[in-house]
Write a protein that holds these residues in place. Sequence first.
Motif, mmCIF file in Angstrom:
data_model
loop_
_atom_site.group_PDB
_atom_site.id
_atom_site.type_symbol
_atom_site.label_atom_id
_atom_site.label_comp_id
_atom_site.label_asym_id
_atom_site.label_seq_id
_atom_site.Cartn_x
_atom_site.Cartn_y
_atom_site.Cartn_z
ATOM 1 N N SER A 138 0.840 -1.220 0.195
ATOM 2 C CA SER A 138 -0.088 0.001 -0.055
ATOM 3 C C SER A 138 0.944 1.176 0.138
ATOM 4 O O SER A 138 0.522 2.401 -0.753
ATOM 5 C CB SER A 138 -0.963 -0.015 1.200
ATOM 6 N N VAL A 139 2.098 1.217 0.722
ATOM 7 C CA VAL A 139 2.805 2.490 0.538
ATOM 8 C C VAL A 139 3.415 2.657 -0.603
ATOM 9 O O VAL A 139 3.623 3.714 -1.265
ATOM 10 C CB VAL A 139 3.881 2.231 2.001
ATOM 11 N N GLY A 140 3.968 1.471 -1.179
ATOM 12 C CA GLY A 140 4.359 1.434 -2.588
ATOM 13 C C GLY A 140 3.323 2.158 -3.624
ATOM 14 O O GLY A 140 3.666 2.919 -4.241
ATOM 15 N N VAL A 141 2.178 1.663 -3.376
ATOM 16 C CA VAL A 141 1.093 2.241 -4.341
ATOM 17 C C VAL A 141 0.852 3.677 -4.148
ATOM 18 O O VAL A 141 0.759 4.524 -4.951
ATOM 19 C CB VAL A 141 -0.267 1.654 -4.255
ATOM 20 N N GLY A 142 0.863 4.265 -2.722
ATOM 21 C CA GLY A 142 0.871 5.470 -2.558
ATOM 22 C C GLY A 142 2.049 6.499 -3.296
ATOM 23 O O GLY A 142 2.169 7.426 -3.546
ATOM 24 N N ILE A 143 3.228 5.775 -3.115
ATOM 25 C CA ILE A 143 4.332 6.500 -3.660
ATOM 26 C C ILE A 143 4.124 6.611 -5.060
ATOM 27 O O ILE A 143 4.559 7.676 -5.842
ATOM 28 C CB ILE A 143 5.815 5.702 -3.435
ATOM 29 N N LEU A 144 3.628 5.648 -5.750
ATOM 30 C CA LEU A 144 3.419 5.626 -6.945
ATOM 31 C C LEU A 144 2.104 6.625 -7.603
ATOM 32 O O LEU A 144 2.248 7.323 -8.448
ATOM 33 C CB LEU A 144 2.924 4.298 -7.779
ATOM 34 N N PHE A 145 1.194 6.835 -6.653
ATOM 35 C CA PHE A 145 0.116 7.723 -6.934
ATOM 36 C C PHE A 145 0.679 9.215 -6.755
ATOM 37 O O PHE A 145 0.640 10.243 -7.384
ATOM 38 C CB PHE A 145 -0.714 7.576 -5.690
ATOM 39 N N ALA A 146 1.794 9.361 -5.619
ATOM 40 C CA ALA A 146 2.235 10.778 -5.451
ATOM 41 C C ALA A 146 3.197 11.531 -6.501
ATOM 42 O O ALA A 146 3.192 12.453 -6.952
ATOM 43 C CB ALA A 146 2.986 10.687 -4.193
ATOM 44 N N VAL A 147 3.890 10.382 -7.268
ATOM 45 C CA VAL A 147 4.770 10.577 -8.425
ATOM 46 C C VAL A 147 3.878 10.838 -9.676
ATOM 47 O O VAL A 147 4.473 11.681 -10.529
ATOM 48 C CB VAL A 147 5.708 9.485 -8.480
ATOM 49 N N THR A 148 2.847 10.015 -9.996
ATOM 50 C CA THR A 148 2.276 10.156 -11.295
ATOM 51 C C THR A 148 1.178 11.297 -11.379
ATOM 52 O O THR A 148 0.613 11.304 -12.417
ATOM 53 C CB THR A 148 1.742 8.832 -11.525
#
Length: 188
Positions: A66-76
């Motif tokens: 979930s934290v990894g997906v959050g990082i992906l959302f924040a970057v994209t």
Amino acid sequence: MASADVDMRIHEDQEPLRPGRREAPPPPRYYQASEMLPAEQGPLHSLLQKQPAMLGSLQVMSGIFSVGVGILFAVTQNINVSLCTMFRVSYFTGGLYIIAGLVSNLLFKNPKLLMVSFTMNCACIIVAIIGAILISVDLARFTSGDRVFYKLFLLQMEVLQLCVLALEAFLSAVLCFWFFKEKPAKSP
């Protein structure tokens, strides 16, 4: 472990030694327990047999995801594009599930953490439901625009995050059920 409450002295008939006779080596003597006593069960024995540490490890892994997906959302995407990004749902749920999984793993070493783990898992269920509602609102507001492939990617990521939240809520619900069943048995 075998243990018994029996007389451990060896009783034998001894003949007096005759002069001029060599002493024969004594026959080997063996001890065998006559009855088995059950081993004492530690605290939370029935709960720990269900392996809550395994579910705790799954919670930690899904929290990291979930934290990894959050990082992906924040970057994209921009912060105001979706509620999931704006309220940092992925970070909050991921961090909470990592902590709850670690506490569930520590139950084996420290049974006093049962109520802490129960409370953490109840909080995880509530946060997962709130996160699922926010992601569902994002999915309902989805409109295809000029960058269709980019928006479809974000849509797929939000659906994936929703599935991970459902898994996390299920794991927490199972652990809460086990902890709730164990709690009344241990209260005085």
